[in-house]
Design an enzyme around this catalytic site. Structure first.
Site, PDB file in Angstrom:
ATOM      1  N   HIS A 192     -15.635  -9.411 -10.588  1.00 11.66           N
ATOM      2  CA  HIS A 192     -14.289  -9.884 -10.388  1.00 11.66           C
ATOM      3  C   HIS A 192     -13.759 -10.520 -11.817  1.00 11.66           C
ATOM      4  O   HIS A 192     -12.553  -9.987 -12.277  1.00 11.66           O
ATOM      5  CB  HIS A 192     -14.246 -10.909  -9.551  1.00 11.66           C
ATOM      6  CG  HIS A 192     -13.795 -10.663  -8.251  1.00 11.66           C
ATOM      7  ND1 HIS A 192     -13.674  -9.762  -7.663  1.00 11.66           N
ATOM      8  CD2 HIS A 192     -14.927 -11.093  -6.813  1.00 11.66           C
ATOM      9  CE1 HIS A 192     -13.822  -9.430  -6.231  1.00 11.66           C
ATOM     10  NE2 HIS A 192     -14.784 -10.482  -5.686  1.00 11.66           N
ATOM     11  N   GLU A 213     -11.575  -6.506  -4.526  1.00 15.34           N
ATOM     12  CA  GLU A 213     -12.848  -6.913  -3.907  1.00 15.34           C
ATOM     13  C   GLU A 213     -13.740  -5.451  -3.491  1.00 15.34           C
ATOM     14  O   GLU A 213     -14.990  -5.696  -3.891  1.00 15.34           O
ATOM     15  CB  GLU A 213     -12.414  -7.251  -2.337  1.00 15.34           C
ATOM     16  CG  GLU A 213     -13.321  -7.772  -1.298  1.00 15.34           C
ATOM     17  CD  GLU A 213     -14.152  -9.147  -2.212  1.00 15.34           C
ATOM     18  OE1 GLU A 213     -13.601  -9.772  -2.885  1.00 15.34           O
ATOM     19  OE2 GLU A 213     -15.164  -9.396  -1.508  1.00 15.34           O
ATOM     20  N   TYR A 238       0.750  -1.154  -0.024  1.00 12.89           N
ATOM     21  CA  TYR A 238      -0.136   0.041   0.025  1.00 12.89           C
ATOM     22  C   TYR A 238       0.848   1.246   0.019  1.00 12.89           C
ATOM     23  O   TYR A 238       0.257   2.452   0.233  1.00 12.89           O
ATOM     24  CB  TYR A 238      -1.110   0.024   0.995  1.00 12.89           C
ATOM     25  CG  TYR A 238      -1.699  -1.316   1.289  1.00 12.89           C
ATOM     26  CD1 TYR A 238      -3.173  -1.324   0.500  1.00 12.89           C
ATOM     27  CD2 TYR A 238      -1.367  -2.341   2.069  1.00 12.89           C
ATOM     28  CE1 TYR A 238      -3.783  -2.412   0.453  1.00 12.89           C
ATOM     29  CE2 TYR A 238      -2.023  -3.429   2.028  1.00 12.89           C
ATOM     30  CZ  TYR A 238      -3.329  -3.469   1.345  1.00 12.89           C
ATOM     31  OH  TYR A 238      -4.138  -4.629   1.186  1.00 12.89           O
ATOM     32  N   HIS A 277     -21.469  -9.463  -7.908  1.00 11.91           N
ATOM     33  CA  HIS A 277     -20.068  -9.322  -7.579  1.00 11.91           C
ATOM     34  C   HIS A 277     -18.970 -10.110  -8.147  1.00 11.91           C
ATOM     35  O   HIS A 277     -18.032  -9.897  -8.489  1.00 11.91           O
ATOM     36  CB  HIS A 277     -20.432  -9.728  -5.994  1.00 11.91           C
ATOM     37  CG  HIS A 277     -19.032  -9.432  -5.134  1.00 11.91           C
ATOM     38  ND1 HIS A 277     -18.816  -8.790  -4.131  1.00 11.91           N
ATOM     39  CD2 HIS A 277     -17.853 -10.336  -5.278  1.00 11.91           C
ATOM     40  CE1 HIS A 277     -17.814  -8.864  -3.521  1.00 11.91           C
ATOM     41  NE2 HIS A 277     -17.180  -9.981  -4.136  1.00 11.91           N
ATOM     42  N   GLU A 278     -19.269 -11.487  -8.545  1.00 14.10           N
ATOM     43  CA  GLU A 278     -18.265 -12.365  -8.743  1.00 14.10           C
ATOM     44  C   GLU A 278     -18.162 -12.123 -10.168  1.00 14.10           C
ATOM     45  O   GLU A 278     -16.962 -12.165 -10.984  1.00 14.10           O
ATOM     46  CB  GLU A 278     -18.837 -13.802  -8.865  1.00 14.10           C
ATOM     47  CG  GLU A 278     -19.210 -14.445  -7.376  1.00 14.10           C
ATOM     48  CD  GLU A 278     -18.018 -14.039  -6.514  1.00 14.10           C
ATOM     49  OE1 GLU A 278     -17.020 -14.093  -6.932  1.00 14.10           O
ATOM     50  OE2 GLU A 278     -18.168 -13.934  -5.209  1.00 14.10           O
ATOM     51  N   HIS A 335      -7.926 -15.921  10.402  1.00 12.15           N
ATOM     52  CA  HIS A 335      -7.095 -15.142   9.426  1.00 12.15           C
ATOM     53  C   HIS A 335      -5.747 -14.929  10.505  1.00 12.15           C
ATOM     54  O   HIS A 335      -4.655 -14.741   9.838  1.00 12.15           O
ATOM     55  CB  HIS A 335      -7.430 -13.897   9.026  1.00 12.15           C
ATOM     56  CG  HIS A 335      -8.668 -14.058   8.258  1.00 12.15           C
ATOM     57  ND1 HIS A 335      -9.774 -14.291   8.840  1.00 12.15           N
ATOM     58  CD2 HIS A 335      -8.844 -13.821   6.851  1.00 12.15           C
ATOM     59  CE1 HIS A 335     -10.874 -14.756   7.606  1.00 12.15           C
ATOM     60  NE2 HIS A 335     -10.326 -14.238   6.351  1.00 12.15           N
TER      61      HIS A 335
HETATM   62  O1  X8Z Z   1     -12.472 -14.312   4.966  1.00 10.65           O
HETATM   63  C1  X8Z Z   1     -13.456 -13.706   4.380  1.00 10.65           C
HETATM   64  C2  X8Z Z   1     -13.956 -14.478   3.174  1.00 10.65           C
HETATM   65  C3  X8Z Z   1     -13.036 -15.397   2.474  1.00 10.65           C
HETATM   66  S1  X8Z Z   1     -12.188 -14.384   1.108  1.00 10.65           S
HETATM   67  C4  X8Z Z   1     -15.285 -15.170   3.435  1.00 10.65           C
HETATM   68  N1  X8Z Z   1     -13.729 -12.657   4.713  1.00 10.65           N
HETATM   69  C5  X8Z Z   1     -13.254 -12.031   5.784  1.00 10.65           C
HETATM   70  C6  X8Z Z   1     -13.687 -12.592   7.140  1.00 10.65           C
HETATM   71  O2  X8Z Z   1     -14.627 -13.564   6.910  1.00 10.65           O
HETATM   72  O3  X8Z Z   1     -13.270 -12.372   8.337  1.00 10.65           O
HETATM   73  C7  X8Z Z   1     -14.564 -11.812   4.158  1.00 10.65           C
HETATM   74  C8  X8Z Z   1     -14.898 -10.580   4.843  1.00 10.65           C
HETATM   75  C9  X8Z Z   1     -13.928 -10.707   5.914  1.00 10.65           C
HETATM   76 ZN    ZN Z   2     -15.215 -10.650  -4.118  1.00 10.40          ZN
END
Ligand code: X8Z
Ligand code: ZN
Length: 649
Positions: free
Chosen positions: A390, A414, A228, A386-387, A518
């Site tokens: 992309h 996104e 960024y 949305h898809e 994550h």
């Molecule tokens: O992990 C995701 C997607 C997969 S690419 C479902 N997201 C984050 C989350 O769930 O924490 C989308 C929004 C943020």
């Molecule tokens: Zn997306």
């Protein structure tokens, strides 16, 4: 013209090595003088070769990945893993070779497009680690994921229902239960299970630091932020968050009052932060509280399922409508192979698939697919748009070299998908599709408010969560949050940014960041944060181009705008997409939004939600609700550093 003279060693395959300091000694290759043009031509040959190799490997990997995701067999998984490891090998050798070119920087500057490609090739993340460390990195992430995947909770029923995970029911319990005891139990148990991620965290941090260093960054925070433009971007994010805070704080106060009505002021205090377990989501990243927060119950726009069924819609027809949306902008229609190769509905042959929607670029400039188990619902219609947004991005930048075939930063792809989703959500567009009647659409400000509220509970609530999560990771990576304070520092951020508190006091025995996928999986999150802000910047810019938005003109508010059939909006969107990653993200954004528009700006988000913000202000004032939050207890017990001289031997 030989303006720039450099010494090159003849005889080094493919790469132009500069003369070593002791060059010319017996046994070393002879040196010759060559000009800038020669070096650039050699660099060009190098990047072209790498672009070609990488795109071929990418196609193989994406095909294998497609087969696996649409048929989850162990054979398909093995094929995918082999393809991924081939791709990584090519990517790594490209990285090694590209880095040898860096020595040239001391002597000449290559054309910007070449320098840019070289730079992308010479950053590789953890895959750049020497193999022994790479294995350690991969296994430590695998260990954290194993903890996350094996976590499950017993629901306090009689008899208890055990083995419930996020995939098998916890999402529904968090969103649907109004039993405070059950919610507290599930919230706490989930964290009890996932706190074991902590054991792997020190080694994980060591590995990502090494990976950052090897890619020339002091730590992982700097490595991540490089996408960024570096660490000043952190301040830009904080500024954008400050722009949004007034709206968030009103939403927070309104939600607190509604939660207090259900759970009482013993549980939800008058001025305190929101109890994290009552927000309808395991992490409070969106507030999935169903009808509890709807401003005008029973007065929303009609559910689209009935009308879609009545009109004989199918998953295929939903995607045809989405494809027409892009056609109406004079953008590119999907190729015929899309209809043949995509998976647009749940297979009927019992094959196990991953059903979450995704868009696929098979890296060969012709093959584009979507995987979506489409059902006849409004949200699937929006998801189809949305898809295909992309896919549109993929198709627009397909002429570029492989390393530029990406959006200019991880939030753009996104952000564009979400912006197109905003058009598809607009009741005016749904009316154009014939899915709601003019009577249902016109002057229905109560339904509009309900719609804005449901969007805000997904999107506005997400921003502080994503920001605090990334801030926590960056501070840990750069060492400003110390190991002894990992958990309490997390709760300090939860309190100060999100206005959320734990239902039970926490301590450094817990490791609540590990409850989020994550973090356990070492996946970046900044892209989501950026996307959620950018979408409104992009939506506004496109609506201005379409001449369907004018501030202060009541009939043209941002939240009603859609860009269907606007050639001007299509042209603007297409031109930005065609840049791919060949320019910096600020330049791409400025091209779309106009001079001075090349930075993150959350004011378009405020504009979009203006009617809701006004409504919340009035509603909070009417109920005398305190707007903001103050501490109402101790949330986490800090570990004080052990006094000097008292440590055990
Ligand atoms: O992990 C995701 C997607 C997969 S690419 C479902 N997201 C984050 C989350 O769930 O924490 C989308 C929004 C943020
Ligand atoms: Zn997306």
């Amino acid at each position: 013209m030989l303006l720039w003279m450099v010494l090159l060693c003849v005889g080094t395959p493919s790469l132009a090595y500069l003369d070593a300091p002791d060059g010319g000694q017996a046994g070393s290759p002879p040196t010759v003088l060559v000009g800038r043009e020669v070096v650039e031509a050699a660099a060009e040959v190098f990047v072209q070769k790498k672009n070609k190799e990488l795109s071929l490997q990418c196609t193989k990997t994406m095909k294998a990945s497609w087969h696996y995701h649409t048929n989850l067999t162990s054979h398909n998984k093995a094929v995918l893993m082999a393809a991924q490891s081939d791709y990584q090998r090519v990517r790594r050798s490209s990285w090694e070779e590209a880095r040898k070119w860096r020595v040239l920087h001391h002597f000449l500057t290559l054309r910007p497009a070449l320098t840019r490609q070289m730079t992308f090739l010479s950053h590789l993340g953890p895959s750049a680690l020497p193999y022994s460390y790479l294995t350690m990195y991969e296994s430590v992430v695998e260990d954290m994921l194993a903890v996350y995947r094996s976590a499950s909770v017993c629901l306090p029923h009689n008899p208890p229902i055990c083995g419930v995970s996020m995939n098998t029911g916890l999402v529904d319990v968090m969103a649907g239960s109004r039993d405070e005891g059950v919610l507290k139990h599930v919230w706490r148990e989930w964290r009890q299970q996932t706190s074991r991620v902590k054991h792997s965290f020190p080694l994980y941090l060591q590995m990502v630091k090494k990976a950052a260093n090897i890619n020339d960054f002091p730590n992982k925070a700097d490595a991540d932020l490089a996408e960024y433009g570096g660490s000043p971007f952190r301040e830009e994010l904080t500024n954008a968050w400050n722009q949004l805070k007034p709206l968030y704080t009103h939403l927070h106060a309104y939600t607190r009052r509604k939660l207090r009505q259900v759970y009482g002021s013993e549980v939800v205090s008058e001025r305190g932060p929101l109890p994290a377990h009552l927000l309808g989501n395991m992490w409070g990243q969106s507030w999935d509280l169903g009808d509890l927060l709807v401003p005008y119950p029973g007065q929303s726009y009609p559910d689209l399922t009935k009308e879609m069924k009545r009109q004989g819609y199918t998953p295929h027809r939903i995607f045809e409508a989405a494809n027409r949306f892009f056609g109406s902008l004079n953008l590119t229609l999907v190729p015929s192979s899309f209809w043949r190769d995509s998976l647009l509905q749940q297979p009927t042959d019992n094959r196990p698939v991953i059903c979450s929607p995704s868009a696929w670029d098979l890296c060969n400039a012709k093959d584009y697919r979507v995987k979506q188990c489409t059902r006849l619902r409004g949200k699937d219609l929006i998801s189809a748009h949305h898809e295909l947004a992309h896919l549109q991005y993929f198709m627009q930048y397909r002429h570029l070299p492989y390393v530029f075939r990406q959006a200019p930063n991880p939030g753009f792809q996104e952000g564009v998908g979400l912006a197109v989703g905003l058009s598809a959500t607009s009741p005016r567009y749904l009316r154009r599709l014939g899915l709601i009647t003019p009577e249902q659409e016109e002057g229905n400000s109560r339904a509009d408010l309900n719609l804005l509220m449901s969007l805000a509970l997904q999107q506005i609530t997400f921003l502080p969560f994503a920001l605090l999560m990334e801030e926590w990771r960056w501070r840990v990576a750069e060492g400003t949050i110390k190991r002894r304070n990992w958990n309490c520092a997390w709760w300090d951020l939860r309190y100060s940014i999100q206005g959320v508190k734990p239902p039970v006091p926490r301590s450094e025995e817990d490791f609540d960041p590990g409850s989020k996928y994550h973090i356990a999986a070492d996946l970046p999150y900044t892209g989501y944060l950026v996307a959620f802000i950018l979408q409104f910047q992009i939506h506004k810019a496109l609506c201005v181009k379409a001449d369907r938005y004018q501030p202060l003109i009541q009939r043209r508010p941002l939240h009603k705008c859609h860009i269907f059939q606007s050639l001007a909006a299509g042209e603007a969107l297409g031109s930005m997409m065609r840049l791919g990653k060949s320019v910096g993200w600020r330049e791409a954004l400025e091209q779309l939004t106009g001079p001075g528009g090349g930075k993150l700006n959350a004011l378009p988000t405020r504009e979009y939600f203006r009617p809701l913000e006004l409504w919340l202000e009035r509603d909070n004032a009417r109920h005398g609700e305190y707007v903001g939050w103050r501490p109402d207890g101790e949330y986490c017990v800090y570990k004080t550093p052990s006094p000097k001289g008292r440590s055990c031997k």
